[in-house]
Design a protein around this motif. Structure first.
Motif, PDB file in Angstrom:
ATOM      1  N   SER A 146       0.795  -1.228   0.000  1.00  0.00           N
ATOM      2  CA  SER A 146       0.000   0.000   0.000  1.00  0.00           C
ATOM      3  C   SER A 146       0.827   1.277   0.000  1.00  0.00           C
ATOM      4  O   SER A 146       0.269   2.358  -0.157  1.00  0.00           O
ATOM      5  N   ALA A 147       2.126   1.188   0.202  1.00  0.00           N
ATOM      6  CA  ALA A 147       2.945   2.397   0.302  1.00  0.00           C
ATOM      7  C   ALA A 147       3.163   3.016  -1.067  1.00  0.00           C
ATOM      8  O   ALA A 147       3.604   2.338  -1.997  1.00  0.00           O
ATOM      9  N   ARG A 148       2.884   4.322  -1.165  1.00  0.00           N
ATOM     10  CA  ARG A 148       3.077   5.020  -2.425  1.00  0.00           C
ATOM     11  C   ARG A 148       4.481   5.606  -2.546  1.00  0.00           C
ATOM     12  O   ARG A 148       4.964   5.854  -3.647  1.00  0.00           O
ATOM     13  N   ILE A 149       5.115   5.865  -1.409  1.00  0.00           N
ATOM     14  CA  ILE A 149       6.471   6.418  -1.384  1.00  0.00           C
ATOM     15  C   ILE A 149       7.281   5.610  -0.386  1.00  0.00           C
ATOM     16  O   ILE A 149       6.853   5.396   0.756  1.00  0.00           O
ATOM     17  N   LEU A 150       8.458   5.150  -0.816  1.00  0.00           N
ATOM     18  CA  LEU A 150       9.303   4.345   0.050  1.00  0.00           C
ATOM     19  C   LEU A 150      10.728   4.867   0.014  1.00  0.00           C
ATOM     20  O   LEU A 150      11.214   5.316  -1.032  1.00  0.00           O
ATOM     21  N   VAL A 151      11.387   4.807   1.165  1.00  0.00           N
ATOM     22  CA  VAL A 151      12.802   5.124   1.291  1.00  0.00           C
ATOM     23  C   VAL A 151      13.501   3.889   1.826  1.00  0.00           C
ATOM     24  O   VAL A 151      12.961   3.178   2.677  1.00  0.00           O
ATOM     25  N   ALA A 152      14.697   3.627   1.325  1.00  0.00           N
ATOM     26  CA  ALA A 152      15.507   2.514   1.835  1.00  0.00           C
ATOM     27  C   ALA A 152      16.890   3.036   2.182  1.00  0.00           C
ATOM     28  O   ALA A 152      17.530   3.705   1.372  1.00  0.00           O
ATOM     29  N   ALA A 209       7.354  15.808   5.339  1.00  0.00           N
ATOM     30  CA  ALA A 209       6.662  16.817   4.549  1.00  0.00           C
ATOM     31  C   ALA A 209       5.677  16.215   3.553  1.00  0.00           C
ATOM     32  O   ALA A 209       4.942  16.932   2.884  1.00  0.00           O
ATOM     33  N   ILE A 210       5.651  14.892   3.471  1.00  0.00           N
ATOM     34  CA  ILE A 210       4.784  14.216   2.500  1.00  0.00           C
ATOM     35  C   ILE A 210       3.394  14.026   3.097  1.00  0.00           C
ATOM     36  O   ILE A 210       3.237  13.748   4.291  1.00  0.00           O
ATOM     37  N   ASP A 211       2.395  14.139   2.280  1.00  0.00           N
ATOM     38  CA  ASP A 211       1.012  13.910   2.701  1.00  0.00           C
ATOM     39  C   ASP A 211       0.900  12.545   3.365  1.00  0.00           C
ATOM     40  O   ASP A 211       1.325  11.529   2.810  1.00  0.00           O
ATOM     41  N   SER A 212       0.318  12.514   4.552  1.00  0.00           N
ATOM     42  CA  SER A 212       0.216  11.254   5.296  1.00  0.00           C
ATOM     43  C   SER A 212      -0.584  10.207   4.544  1.00  0.00           C
ATOM     44  O   SER A 212      -0.423   9.006   4.761  1.00  0.00           O
ATOM     45  N   GLU A 213      -1.439  10.633   3.630  1.00  0.00           N
ATOM     46  CA  GLU A 213      -2.228   9.670   2.864  1.00  0.00           C
ATOM     47  C   GLU A 213      -1.387   8.893   1.857  1.00  0.00           C
ATOM     48  O   GLU A 213      -1.850   7.912   1.287  1.00  0.00           O
ATOM     49  N   ALA A 214      -0.138   9.328   1.644  1.00  0.00           N
ATOM     50  CA  ALA A 214       0.732   8.608   0.705  1.00  0.00           C
ATOM     51  C   ALA A 214       1.176   7.265   1.277  1.00  0.00           C
ATOM     52  O   ALA A 214       1.678   6.421   0.542  1.00  0.00           O
ATOM     53  N   GLY A 215       0.997   7.077   2.576  1.00  0.00           N
ATOM     54  CA  GLY A 215       1.388   5.803   3.173  1.00  0.00           C
ATOM     55  C   GLY A 215       2.864   5.517   3.002  1.00  0.00           C
ATOM     56  O   GLY A 215       3.251   4.439   2.573  1.00  0.00           O
ATOM     57  N   ALA A 216       3.709   6.503   3.335  1.00  0.00           N
ATOM     58  CA  ALA A 216       5.150   6.332   3.146  1.00  0.00           C
ATOM     59  C   ALA A 216       5.704   5.280   4.097  1.00  0.00           C
ATOM     60  O   ALA A 216       5.269   5.170   5.253  1.00  0.00           O
ATOM     61  N   VAL A 217       6.685   4.530   3.621  1.00  0.00           N
ATOM     62  CA  VAL A 217       7.356   3.497   4.422  1.00  0.00           C
ATOM     63  C   VAL A 217       8.859   3.669   4.271  1.00  0.00           C
ATOM     64  O   VAL A 217       9.369   3.867   3.165  1.00  0.00           O
ATOM     65  N   TRP A 218       9.553   3.573   5.388  1.00  0.00           N
ATOM     66  CA  TRP A 218      11.022   3.622   5.419  1.00  0.00           C
ATOM     67  C   TRP A 218      11.515   2.224   5.770  1.00  0.00           C
ATOM     68  O   TRP A 218      11.219   1.703   6.845  1.00  0.00           O
ATOM     69  N   VAL A 219      12.261   1.617   4.868  1.00  0.00           N
ATOM     70  CA  VAL A 219      12.851   0.302   5.106  1.00  0.00           C
ATOM     71  C   VAL A 219      14.309   0.497   5.496  1.00  0.00           C
ATOM     72  O   VAL A 219      15.060   1.178   4.788  1.00  0.00           O
ATOM     73  N   CYS A 220      14.696  -0.069   6.633  1.00  0.00           N
ATOM     74  CA  CYS A 220      16.044   0.115   7.156  1.00  0.00           C
ATOM     75  C   CYS A 220      16.501  -1.171   7.822  1.00  0.00           C
ATOM     76  O   CYS A 220      15.741  -2.138   7.947  1.00  0.00           O
ATOM     77  N   SER A 221      17.733  -1.184   8.262  1.00  0.00           N
ATOM     78  CA  SER A 221      18.297  -2.366   8.906  1.00  0.00           C
ATOM     79  C   SER A 221      18.347  -2.188  10.413  1.00  0.00           C
ATOM     80  O   SER A 221      18.616  -1.090  10.915  1.00  0.00           O
ATOM     81  N   GLY A 262       5.031   3.293   9.559  1.00  0.00           N
ATOM     82  CA  GLY A 262       5.851   3.843   8.494  1.00  0.00           C
ATOM     83  C   GLY A 262       7.299   3.432   8.517  1.00  0.00           C
ATOM     84  O   GLY A 262       8.073   3.885   7.686  1.00  0.00           O
ATOM     85  N   VAL A 263       7.715   2.571   9.446  1.00  0.00           N
ATOM     86  CA  VAL A 263       9.087   2.083   9.487  1.00  0.00           C
ATOM     87  C   VAL A 263       9.076   0.564   9.483  1.00  0.00           C
ATOM     88  O   VAL A 263       8.424  -0.065  10.313  1.00  0.00           O
ATOM     89  N   ARG A 264       9.803  -0.006   8.544  1.00  0.00           N
ATOM     90  CA  ARG A 264      10.005  -1.453   8.536  1.00  0.00           C
ATOM     91  C   ARG A 264      11.488  -1.714   8.728  1.00  0.00           C
ATOM     92  O   ARG A 264      12.305  -1.414   7.863  1.00  0.00           O
ATOM     93  N   MET A 265      11.805  -2.281   9.871  1.00  0.00           N
ATOM     94  CA  MET A 265      13.192  -2.562  10.226  1.00  0.00           C
ATOM     95  C   MET A 265      13.474  -4.039   9.964  1.00  0.00           C
ATOM     96  O   MET A 265      12.712  -4.910  10.378  1.00  0.00           O
ATOM     97  N   LEU A 266      14.570  -4.315   9.265  1.00  0.00           N
ATOM     98  CA  LEU A 266      14.914  -5.673   8.861  1.00  0.00           C
ATOM     99  C   LEU A 266      15.918  -6.270   9.829  1.00  0.00           C
ATOM    100  O   LEU A 266      16.980  -5.707  10.067  1.00  0.00           O
TER     101      LEU A 266
END
Length: 470
Positions: A6-12, A43-55, A73-77
């Motif tokens: 569902s995430a429209r914007i993701l950072v890794a 700063a991104i619209d919360s409806e974008a469902g942003a997710v940050w994938v990190c270690s 919004g954070v997925r830690m591996l």
């Protein structure tokens, strides 16, 4: 975290926006970080469902993952510790970082033996874990911004898993020239380049680094290597509003008072001048040659003795690697040698602080007469941009031509060859001798250039460019 697609914007990125520590009772405490990515995502619209994938980086992080503790919004591996160590220390920090910063003593290193190949297999495993997590989290046609040299293989791996995604990769380091990049084994050089070229867009801090990447891609992969990827440049700037507000809080005022006492006054009763550096004890930062240049200044210009102090804030970096521990010890040794050779009962020529303290760094920025920023090579160097923003009285900048910041700040700096100790000493003298009015005017122009692309805008510009890349 369950996969939602569902995430429209993701950072890794290797390091995420939050870290966990576990106390003796087993309770977990979360600490939120800052920086351009954090402010950009906020700063991104919360409806974008942003997710940050990190270690997960430490025991606290791994325990949080195992317990299912986290924040939206954070997925830690939870990548196995041995795999992460080999990928992070063996490949990312001991190989790719060394190549891009041109740090090898080539008569002895590198030597890409069987152990390195085992580490490279871990690097592949580590990158694959990120690619798979991003593929699970991303909505159809989502935008994914992959960060830095730790994750060079992710764009291609993710492209194969999810061809519908818009993928960007951003390099925060310099990029090595072709001849130096080809120290890497041919197959691995190709894999690094092809990995990044799995992205729709590959971006860099300066045009110089972007051009170097393009030249490497053509030399290693062929003349048409860039045909499917756009190349961009986004020069990360300082966060002026945050820095100016934070630099005037009470703890910074307290640190300034303590530093002024350490700097002291000249024999004639006037305040001593301060040559300031604030760096991690990272090999590329060139702290030791900076100390040698200061010693050269005291040799060449005895009139500065007892009238100037070198305030060196050199904070620990990568102390799990022996070469970094040795470097930190050398910084301490050279500083001690200068103090022993030149110091007097009322004057300590080098005031060295080795414990990280952000409030003290801001205090040093505010009181600096001269900022010494002389890296061997640096993707950008935010210290060079931050000092002019918070300087109280104006600060002359001695800047290496090998810092990415040189492209924006060079016109109003004393520019040096980072290997030239005598030349750097001369630049320090010039900077210390600059009339106050000229110093203030230069500082104003430096601050303007340094804040041209603040962190939130830097991130959003990348995102917009990626969304327009297809």
């Amino acid at each position: 975290m369950a996969s939602t697609h569902s995430a429209r914007i993701l950072v890794a990125s290797n390091r995420g926006p939050i870290t966990y520590t576990e106390d003796e009772s087993g309770a977990l405490t979360a600490k939120r970080g800052g920086g351009g990515l954090v402010s950009g995502l906020s700063a991104i619209d919360s409806e974008a469902g942003a997710v940050w994938v990190c270690s997960a980086l430490g025991d606290g992080d791994r325990e949080a993952v195992r317990r299912g503790v986290g924040e939206p919004g954070v997925r830690m591996l939870d990548i196995p510790a041995d795999v992460h160590h080999a990928a992070y220390n063996g490949v990312a920090n001991s190989t790719l970082w060394f190549v891009h910063h041109m740090l090898y003593q080539t008569p002895l290193e590198p030597s890409f033996d069987a152990e390195f190949r085992r580490q490279w297999a871990s690097y592949e495993t580590y990158n694959r874990a990120f690619a798979e997590a991003l593929a699970q989290e991303a909505a159809d046609g989502a935008s994914v911004l992959v960060q830095d040299y730790h994750l060079t293989l992710v764009p291609r791996m993710l492209r194969e898993l999810r061809p519908d995604l818009r993928i960007g990769h951003f390099s925060h380091t310099p990029w090595a020239p072709v001849d130096y990049f080809r120290l890497l084994p041919d197959d691995i050089a190709a894999q690094v380049l092809d990995g990044i070229l799995g992205a729709d867009r590959a971006a860099f801090l300066t045009r110089r680094w972007a051009d170097a990447f393009s030249e490497c891609a053509r030399a290693v992969l062929g003349p048409d290597a860039l045909s499917g990827t756009r190349i961009g440049v986004h020069g990360l700037g300082a966060d002026a509003d945050f820095l100016r507000a934070r630099a005037h809080e009470a703890d910074v005022d307290d640190r300034m008072a303590a530093l002024r006492e350490q700097i002291g006054t000249a024999p004639d009763g006037t305040p001593r001048r301060a040559v300031v550096r604030v760096d991690r004890t990272e090999l590329s930062k060139n702290i030791v040659r900076g100390l040698h240049a200061y010693r050269q200044l005291l040799d060449d210009r005895p009139a500065w003795r007892e009238r100037v102090v070198h305030l060196a804030l050199a904070y620990p970096s990568r102390q799990d690697l022996a070469v970094y521990r040795d470097y930190m010890a050398e910084v301490q040794r050279v500083a001690d040698d200068i103090n022993e050779r030149y110091g007097t009962p009322g004057w300590t020529p080098v005031v060295l602080h080795l414990k990280d303290d952000f409030a003290r760094s801001l205090a040093a920025y505010r009181l600096a007469d001269v900022a010494l920023v002389n890296p061997i090579r640096d993707g950008m160097n935010l210290v060079a941009k931050e000092v002019p923003v918070v300087s109280d009285e104006g600060c002359a900048l001695v800047l290496s031509r090998e810092a990415g910041a040189y492209e924006e700040l060079g016109d109003d700096s004393m520019v040096v060859n980072p290997y030239d100790v005598v030349g750097t000493a001369a630049a320090l003298h010039e900077a210390l001798s600059l009339p106050p009015a000229e110093r203030a005017e230069r500082t104003k122009r430096l601050a303007g250039a340094a804040t041209a692309l603040p962190p939130t805008q830097w991130f959003l510009d990348q995102l917009r460019a990626l969304e327009g890349a297809q």
